[in-house]
Design a protein around this motif. Sequence first.
Motif, short mmCIF file in Angstrom:
data_model
loop_
_atom_site.label_atom_id
_atom_site.label_comp_id
_atom_site.label_asym_id
_atom_site.label_seq_id
_atom_site.Cartn_x
_atom_site.Cartn_y
_atom_site.Cartn_z
N MET A 204 0.84 -1.21 0.00
CA MET A 204 0.00 0.00 0.00
C MET A 204 0.87 1.26 0.00
O MET A 204 0.58 2.23 -0.68
CB MET A 204 -0.93 0.00 1.22
N THR A 205 1.95 1.20 0.79
CA THR A 205 2.86 2.34 0.82
C THR A 205 3.49 2.57 -0.55
O THR A 205 3.59 3.70 -1.04
CB THR A 205 3.96 2.10 1.87
N MET A 206 3.90 1.45 -1.16
CA MET A 206 4.49 1.52 -2.51
C MET A 206 3.49 2.12 -3.50
O MET A 206 3.81 2.99 -4.32
CB MET A 206 4.88 0.12 -2.98
N ASN A 207 2.26 1.62 -3.39
CA ASN A 207 1.21 2.06 -4.32
C ASN A 207 0.94 3.56 -4.16
O ASN A 207 0.86 4.30 -5.15
CB ASN A 207 -0.06 1.26 -4.04
N SER A 208 0.82 4.01 -2.92
CA SER A 208 0.53 5.44 -2.72
C SER A 208 1.71 6.30 -3.15
O SER A 208 1.53 7.37 -3.72
CB SER A 208 0.18 5.71 -1.25
N GLY A 209 2.92 5.78 -2.91
CA GLY A 209 4.11 6.51 -3.36
C GLY A 209 4.15 6.64 -4.87
O GLY A 209 4.44 7.71 -5.43
N LEU A 210 3.80 5.53 -5.53
CA LEU A 210 3.78 5.53 -7.00
C LEU A 210 2.73 6.51 -7.53
O LEU A 210 2.96 7.26 -8.49
CB LEU A 210 3.48 4.11 -7.49
N MET A 211 1.56 6.50 -6.87
CA MET A 211 0.49 7.43 -7.28
C MET A 211 0.94 8.88 -7.12
O MET A 211 0.66 9.74 -7.98
CB MET A 211 -0.77 7.19 -6.42
N THR A 212 1.64 9.15 -6.03
CA THR A 212 2.12 10.51 -5.80
C THR A 212 3.11 10.93 -6.88
O THR A 212 3.03 12.03 -7.43
CB THR A 212 2.78 10.61 -4.42
N LEU B 30 -5.09 14.28 8.19
CA LEU B 30 -4.75 13.65 6.92
C LEU B 30 -3.40 12.94 7.00
O LEU B 30 -2.48 13.42 7.67
CB LEU B 30 -4.70 14.71 5.82
N ASN B 31 -3.34 11.81 6.30
CA ASN B 31 -2.05 11.12 6.26
C ASN B 31 -1.19 11.70 5.14
O ASN B 31 -1.59 12.63 4.44
CB ASN B 31 -2.25 9.62 6.09
N ARG B 32 -0.02 11.15 4.98
CA ARG B 32 0.95 11.72 4.05
C ARG B 32 0.47 11.63 2.60
O ARG B 32 0.65 12.56 1.82
CB ARG B 32 2.27 10.95 4.23
N TYR B 33 -0.16 10.50 2.28
CA TYR B 33 -0.65 10.31 0.91
C TYR B 33 -1.71 11.35 0.56
O TYR B 33 -1.69 11.95 -0.53
CB TYR B 33 -1.22 8.90 0.77
N GLN B 34 -2.65 11.57 1.50
CA GLN B 34 -3.70 12.56 1.25
C GLN B 34 -3.13 13.97 1.12
O GLN B 34 -3.59 14.77 0.30
CB GLN B 34 -4.74 12.50 2.37
N LYS B 35 -2.13 14.25 1.94
CA LYS B 35 -1.50 15.58 1.84
C LYS B 35 -0.84 15.77 0.48
O LYS B 35 -0.94 16.84 -0.14
CB LYS B 35 -0.46 15.75 2.95
N ASN B 36 -0.16 14.72 0.03
CA ASN B 36 0.48 14.80 -1.29
C ASN B 36 -0.56 15.00 -2.40
O ASN B 36 -0.35 15.77 -3.33
CB ASN B 36 1.27 13.52 -1.57
N THR B 37 -1.69 14.27 -2.28
CA THR B 37 -2.75 14.40 -3.28
C THR B 37 -3.26 15.83 -3.33
O THR B 37 -3.48 16.42 -4.40
CB THR B 37 -3.90 13.44 -2.96
N MET B 38 -3.46 16.41 -2.15
CA MET B 38 -3.96 17.80 -2.10
C MET B 38 -2.93 18.77 -2.68
O MET B 38 -3.29 19.74 -3.34
CB MET B 38 -4.29 18.18 -0.67
N ARG B 39 -1.69 18.49 -2.43
CA ARG B 39 -0.64 19.36 -2.97
C ARG B 39 -0.66 19.29 -4.50
O ARG B 39 -0.54 20.30 -5.19
CB ARG B 39 0.71 18.94 -2.41
#
Lengths: 160, 133
Positions: free
Chosen positions: A6-14, B12-21
Amino acid sequence: MSAFLMTMNSGLMTVCGYIVCGFVGAIGATILWYIWTDKIDLCGVLNEVNGTASMSRLQLLIFTFVIAVSFFELVEKGTMSGGGLPDIPNGVLTLLGISASTYAVGKGISYSRTEGVTSPRERTEALDTRTKGATEAAAANTNPVVLAKEAIVMNEPKQD
Amino acid sequence: MLIFADHPAPSLNRYQKNTMRILSILHFEVWSFLCVLGGMIVYRLLTRQIDMGGIFARKDGSEAASPERIQLLLSTLGLSVQYLGQVWHTPDGKMPEISRDWLMVFGGSSGIYVGVKALTMFAGKGTNQERIR
């Protein structure tokens, strides 16, 4: 293991998100730069083939901006309220239909007549050339010297 | 953080913050593009780099001002301003409907424009200098 995925996936999406940002920004900046340096020439954006500006083209330009700004504003509001892309109501489609039909019918009328595809200057020049040519031809036909030369040429015996 | 400045979300977690950015960056890019493009077009219209000569003139050779073009421009501007106002005051992300009255006004205006243009071109109405000559 699943937490790692999941961490990998979210990192990739970012990362993909930032790449999309860079791509969109680069395209926008390039288009604007090309317009500013006249590599994309907007001088004739409103002009017809006869060189004059067109009302229906200006109308289309205005509506393009209105719809673009409206759509982006509404997408942004929809994203904040948890919705997706907005549905386009029938009234907006009718409006665009009227505008496009006006443009098309106007083009049809313009292209069916000489006035629609030539500038007034071109028409005046063509008329002057035609008048000048007709005058010269008339003068040549009535000039006795020319008539005599033509008669001599016609009465000359053939060599062969 | 341009859009979400009014809505802070500390949980918000880190992923959500990145998405908003990312959304904020996209928001900035698209608005910048539209504003700069609109500004450039307006600038070129004002400095006559985009030629608007003859936009209100009849195309039959007379070069006289034509009322049907002026009323079409006015109705287009009126409808555009009215619709942008509706969009601005819409609370959710739904596209506002255009009222039947405005559609009739705009349809009538376009009909007048096309009708007069057709009459001028085909029926010889107006003062076509070439036909006079």
